[in-house]
Design an enzyme around this catalytic site. Structure first.
Site, PDB file in Angstrom:
ATOM      1  N   GLN A   1      39.513  44.662  28.824  1.00  0.00           N
ATOM      2  CA  GLN A   1      39.416  45.294  30.146  1.00  0.00           C
ATOM      3  C   GLN A   1      40.529  46.318  30.383  1.00  0.00           C
ATOM      4  O   GLN A   1      40.358  47.239  31.179  1.00  0.00           O
ATOM      5  CB  GLN A   1      39.483  44.247  31.272  1.00  0.00           C
TER       6      GLN A   1
ATOM      7  N   ARG B   1      33.321  42.275  37.759  1.00  0.00           N
ATOM      8  CA  ARG B   1      34.355  41.271  37.495  1.00  0.00           C
ATOM      9  C   ARG B   1      35.554  41.626  38.371  1.00  0.00           C
ATOM     10  O   ARG B   1      35.571  42.673  39.022  1.00  0.00           O
ATOM     11  CB  ARG B   1      34.736  41.167  36.013  1.00  0.00           C
ATOM     12  N   GLY B   2      36.561  40.761  38.372  1.00  0.00           N
ATOM     13  CA  GLY B   2      37.683  40.942  39.284  1.00  0.00           C
ATOM     14  C   GLY B   2      37.384  40.140  40.533  1.00  0.00           C
ATOM     15  O   GLY B   2      36.296  40.259  41.114  1.00  0.00           O
ATOM     16  N   ALA B   3      38.357  39.319  40.948  1.00  0.00           N
ATOM     17  CA  ALA B   3      38.115  38.350  42.020  1.00  0.00           C
ATOM     18  C   ALA B   3      37.506  38.984  43.282  1.00  0.00           C
ATOM     19  O   ALA B   3      36.463  38.519  43.762  1.00  0.00           O
ATOM     20  CB  ALA B   3      39.409  37.609  42.339  1.00  0.00           C
TER      21      ALA B   3
ATOM     22  N   ASN C   1      46.064  34.006  35.899  1.00  0.00           N
ATOM     23  CA  ASN C   1      45.552  35.354  35.667  1.00  0.00           C
ATOM     24  C   ASN C   1      45.018  35.411  34.242  1.00  0.00           C
ATOM     25  O   ASN C   1      45.101  34.440  33.485  1.00  0.00           O
ATOM     26  CB  ASN C   1      46.675  36.382  35.908  1.00  0.00           C
ATOM     27  N   LYS C   2      44.476  36.535  33.867  1.00  0.00           N
ATOM     28  CA  LYS C   2      43.875  36.740  32.548  1.00  0.00           C
ATOM     29  C   LYS C   2      44.770  36.183  31.439  1.00  0.00           C
ATOM     30  O   LYS C   2      45.986  36.353  31.462  1.00  0.00           O
ATOM     31  CB  LYS C   2      43.658  38.234  32.341  1.00  0.00           C
TER      32      LYS C   2
ATOM     33  N   ARG D   1      31.059  31.639  38.288  1.00  0.00           N
ATOM     34  CA  ARG D   1      32.397  31.770  37.695  1.00  0.00           C
ATOM     35  C   ARG D   1      33.320  30.734  38.335  1.00  0.00           C
ATOM     36  O   ARG D   1      33.874  30.981  39.407  1.00  0.00           O
ATOM     37  CB  ARG D   1      32.983  33.176  37.967  1.00  0.00           C
TER      38      ARG D   1
ATOM     39  N   ASP E   1      43.946  35.783  39.582  1.00  0.00           N
ATOM     40  CA  ASP E   1      42.639  35.291  40.010  1.00  0.00           C
ATOM     41  C   ASP E   1      42.781  34.144  40.987  1.00  0.00           C
ATOM     42  O   ASP E   1      41.892  33.887  41.801  1.00  0.00           O
ATOM     43  CB  ASP E   1      41.812  34.856  38.796  1.00  0.00           C
TER      44      ASP E   1
END
Lengths: 363, 363
Positions: free
Chosen positions: B202, B53-55, B253-254, B90, B243
Site C-alpha cells: 500500500q 481499505r483504511g479504517a 497498525n499495519k 474486517r 487501525d
C-alpha cells in the site's frame, strides 16, 4: 546439500576439468538451471548479476574467475587485471577481497607456466575449506540449538532467519542454516520463520527452497512480521549471517537485519550471527561509521520477478510510476544487539576481546 | 484531494442520488478505475476485497452499504442483517463497528418509510465529519512538523510513513498524511520516506501515488530500509496511522509498524501516530494482549501484483512452491514507543490520562 535427491555444491569444476558450474540463483525457486562459466568475464558477470551471491560463494567464484583468466593468458599483467575486474564487482563483500588476495599470494611467485594448475588447486582448496568452515559453524551452532531444545523439553524450536545464509550462499552447508540442517538431521524438532527479504526476496525464494528441498519445516513471512511473532512468543531464537563483521562485533548483513535484532532485544529473544572467519574485518571497530553500504539499483524495488500464470519467470512493476526509489542493500547491527557470534572456531560474545580468544593469530 | 487536476473524495454519492462511487484501490497505481456500488453485497465485497481499505473509508463504505440494503428492503430484519453482514467483513477495524453502530442508532427508531432518506443523510454526515476530523488532525500535526522545520532552520524535513494513511484511506485528507499535505501546501520543504508495506504494498502503490499526484517529494523504500536510514540521520520524524488505538496509547497498525517504532526509539527519532477519535477503543488497556490480530490469506504473500510489460495489471508467484506461509496483518506498537498521538482534538502523550484530557466525555 541435496536437490531432488542429487548432492550438489553451489559451485563445482565441470567434468571437462576446467570450466566451472554454478546454479543460476536469479531464477530459483521457479526453475533449477545450471550455468557454465568459461571466462573471467563470465565469472565477474555471474557475481555482478547475482547469479551467485552470498559472501563465501562470491569468493569461490572469484577464485575460479582467476583460474579462467589465467587459462586465457598467464602473465602478471593479466593476473592483476583479473584481480581488479573481480574486486570491482561487489564492493561490500569483504571475503571477495580475501579470496582474490589468497589467489594473488598463491600465484604471484609462481612461474607463468605453472600458474593455471596452481590456480585451480588453490581455488579447489578455497572451496573445500569453505565447506569445512561451514561444517564447523554448524557444529558450534548445533550446541546452541540443543540448549534451546533442552529448555523447551523436546517442544518445537522456532528459529527466525533473514535473507539466505544457506548452502546456496556458500559452497555447501551454509552459515546461519548449517546449525539448522544439523539440528534437523539430529532429530531436533526445528521450524524456521523465513523472512522473505525484500527487495530481492532471497528468503522466500532461496532459503525456503533450500529448506524445503532438505525437508526442514518452515514458514515464509513478510519482513514486517517478525517483530509481531516475537511479541507473541513464537520465536525462540534468531540466526542470521553476515557479509562483514567488524572486530567489535558489529555486523553488516542484508538490509533489515537491524530491525529484527531490535525486536529480538525488545522481546528477550537471543540473536545469533553465524560467520566464517573470512568475514571478520579486524581493521574495523565502528561498523556503523566505517562499513560502506552498497546502494543498488532502483529496479530491484520497483520490479518483482516471479512465476507468471504460464509458468515462465516474469516480472511486474509494483511502485507508482514516477516515484523516486532508494535501495541501500545492507545495514549494520550494533554488537550490543547481538547475543553471540557463531564462528568456525566456536561461539563468543560480540567483542574484539572475545574474538581474539578464538583467533589469537589475527587479533 | 486531486487526481489529474480533478478533486476527488475516496467515496461519493453518484449523480443518480443513490448509487455510490469508489476508487478501486486494488488496481492503483497502475490504473485509475472507479466502481459503482448498487447493493449491500457490492459494499461488503468492496470492503472484503480491499477495493476500499483504511479504517475511516471502511466505515464510510459500511454506512453507505446500509443505505443500499435499506433501499432494497426497509424492515428491522433487513437492517439487522445488513449490519451483521458488514460487521463480519474486517474484524480488526474498530471504526467499521463504530460506523455500523452510528447507522443502527440513527435508524432503529425511524419509521421504515423514512429509513432510506435518514440513512443517506447519516452516511453523508459520517463522510463530512470524517473530512473535518482529518482536517483537524492535519492542523494539529502541522504544528509538530513546523517545530521540526524550525529546528532544521528551513532545511528539508524528512518524514517516514508506513502503509497508507492518506486520503485514499479516509474520505479526504488522510490521517498520517494530512499534516504532510498541509505542511507542503504551507511551503515547508517536506520529503517523505514511503515504506512499500508488504504484503499488499500500500505504501509503494497508494501512498506514493497520492503524494506524487499532489506534488509532495517522496522516495519509496523497502520495509527493511527504515532502520538504516534512521541510524544515518536521514529521518527527522515518523508519522503513521492506526487501525485501533487502545486507551493506554498502544496502537494496532499495519504489520511492521512496531519494527519502525523500535528503530525510531533506538535512534531518538520522534514517532507520532495520527488518529481520528473513532479508532480509540476506550475498553482496552493492554493492546498487545487484548487486540485480536487478523490473519489474512497466504496468497497476499506468495503472489505480487503489478504492471506487466504489456501494461496490464498482472501477478506473479514469488515464494518457493510448497512452502507454508503466515500472514498476520497488523502488529501492536506499545505506548512506550510512541512520542505523541495526534488526534482531531490535539496532540498528547500516549496514555489514558492524556487522552482523557482531550476526550473528557469518553473517558
Amino acid at each position: 546439500m541435496k536437490v531432488d535427491g542429487t548432492a550438489y555444491r553451489s559451485i563445482w569444476l565441470s567434468d571437462d576439468g576446467w570450466s566451472v558450474g554454478i546454479i543460476d540463483q536469479t531464477v530459483l525457486p521457479h526453475r533449477f538451471v545450471t550455468v557454465r562459466l568459461e571466462t573471467l568475464e563470465d565469472a565477474a558477470v555471474a557475481i555482478e548479476t547475482m547469479q551467485v551471491r552470498g559472501a563465501p560463494l562470491i569468493g569461490a567464484t572469484a577464485a575460479y574467475g582467476i583460474c579462467l583468466a589465467l587459462r586465457a593468458e598467464t602473465t602478471d599483467e593479466n593476473l592483476e587485471k583479473a584481480c581488479e575486474r573481480l574486486a570491482g564487482t561487489r564492493p561490500t563483500a569483504v571475503n571477495l577481497h580475501w579470496a582474490i588476495d589468497e589467489m594473488r599470494r598463491a600465484l604471484e611467485n609462481t612461474a607463468p607456466e605453472d600458474r593455471v594448475s596452481a590456480a585451480y588447486e588453490r581455488a579447489a582448496l578455497i572451496c573445500d575449506e569453505d565447506v569445512e568452515t561451514n561444517r564447523q559453524i554448524g557444529v558450534h551452532g548445533l550446541e546452541i540449538i540443543k540448549e534451546h531444545a533442552a529448555r523447551k523439553k523436546g517442544g518445537r524450536v522456532n528459529i527466525l532467519t533473514h535473507c539466505n545464509a544457506g548452502w546456496l550462499a556458500t559452497v555447501d552447508w551454509g552459515t546461519a542454516l548449517a546449525p539448522i540442517y544439523m539440528a534437523h538431521d539430529d532429530g531436533i524438532d526445528v521450524h524456521v520463520w523465513v523472512d522473505e527479504t525484500r527487495p530481492r526476496n532471497q528468503g522466500a525464494a532461496l532459503t525456503a527452497w533450500e529448506l524445503g528441498s532438505h525437508g526442514v519445516p518452515h514458514t515464509v513471512i513478510v519482513d514486517n512480521a517478525g517483530g509481531h511473532l516475537m511479541q507473541h512468543g513464537k520465536v525462540d531464537l534468531c540466526i542470521v549471517g553476515t557479509d562483514r563483521t567488524a572486530a567489535s562485533g558489529d555486523v553488516a548483513n542484508k538490509i533489515g537485519t537491524y530491525l529484527k535484532a531490535l525486536a529480538a532485544k525488545d522481546n528477550n529473544v537471543p540473536f545469533y550471527v553465524a560467520l566464517p572467519h573470512s568475514t571478520i574485518d579486524w581493521s574495523i571497530d565502528d561498523g556503523l561509521r566505517e562499513i560502506p553500504i552498497e546502494e543498488r539499483g532502483p529496479e530491484e524495488i520497483t520490479t518483482v520477478s516471479g512465476r507468471s500464470g504460464e509458468g515462465a519467470v516474469d516480472s511486474v512493476s509494483i511502485t507508482a510510476p514516477g516515484s523516486a526509489v532508494a535501495n541501500p542493500a545492507f545495514d549494520v547491527t550494533p554488537a550490543r544487539l547481538v547475543t553471540k557470534l557463531i564462528t568456525d572456531r566456536g561461539s563468543c560474545p560480540p567483542s574484539r576481546e572475545d574474538l581474539a580468544v578464538l583467533f589469537p593469530e589475527k587479533a
